[in-house]
Design a protein around this motif. Structure first.
Motif: not given
Length: 190
Positions: A99-104, A134-139
């Motif tokens: 949800d946090a990632l979606g809002w951001a 979210a574990g999306e470290f490269g991004a």
């Protein structure tokens, strides 16, 4: 109305979220019977932040969604960006990473030409934070370095310090101790 808004901001800066909520709520209640306004959108966003910091996340989401609806109705892009960012932080606080990632990400889709640079940098910082969660470290690293460049260009030391800290944690988690130390050291200088 304006006085309560500024007092709410000052109370938040001092870490007194109860007082901040009282000030923002006073404006929200005074504006309730009027047409939607920028002041209402801003104070609803302030309520979202204060409630989230007080652990009242369900109410924070409610106020954040109201702030977003008002900002969108008024085509108040900066207000929408801040509401989305605060909804992202609220979701992050309770571990709702997707949800946090979606809002951001919604906040990132707002045209940067339509919002002040400071608001844009807040959105960037929160996106990096939730990408890490979210574990999306490269991004997160790519976004972090892009945002850091923008913060340096703007001379925004607070944003630089936050980003350097986040990048330092990324490096630390990846075992890049020298890079982590350099980022964390530079963040302390800010």
């Amino acid at each position: 109305s304006a006085a309560h808004y500024w007092l709410g901001l000052m109370a938040m800066a001092a870490g007194d979220f109860t007082a901040a909520l009282d000030h923002f709520t006073a404006v929200r209640d005074a504006e309730a019977d009027r047409r939607p306004s920028l002041a209402l959108a801003d104070c609803l966003t302030g309520c979202c932040v204060a409630l989230a910091n007080l652990g009242r996340t369900a109410e924070a989401v409610e106020e954040g969604e109201r702030a977003l609806a008002v900002a969108r109705r008024l085509r108040y892009q900066a207000g929408a960006a801040l509401a989305l960012t605060n909804l992202a932080i609220t979701a992050y606080y309770v571990g709702k990473t997707s949800d946090a990632l979606g809002w951001a990400r919604q906040a990132q889709r707002i045209d940067r030409e339509t919002i002040p640079g400071g608001v844009s940098r807040v959105c960037d910082n929160i996106l990096v934070l939730v990408l890490i969660a979210a574990g999306e470290f490269g991004a997160a690293q790519r976004c972090g370095f892009e945002a850091l460049d923008g913060s340096r260009e703007a001379g925004d030391l607070q944003s630089q310090a936050a980003l350097l800290t986040l990048l330092g944690h990324l490096d630390l988690d990846a075992g890049r101790l020298t890079e982590a130390a350099a980022h964390l050291h530079r963040s302390e200088e800010r």
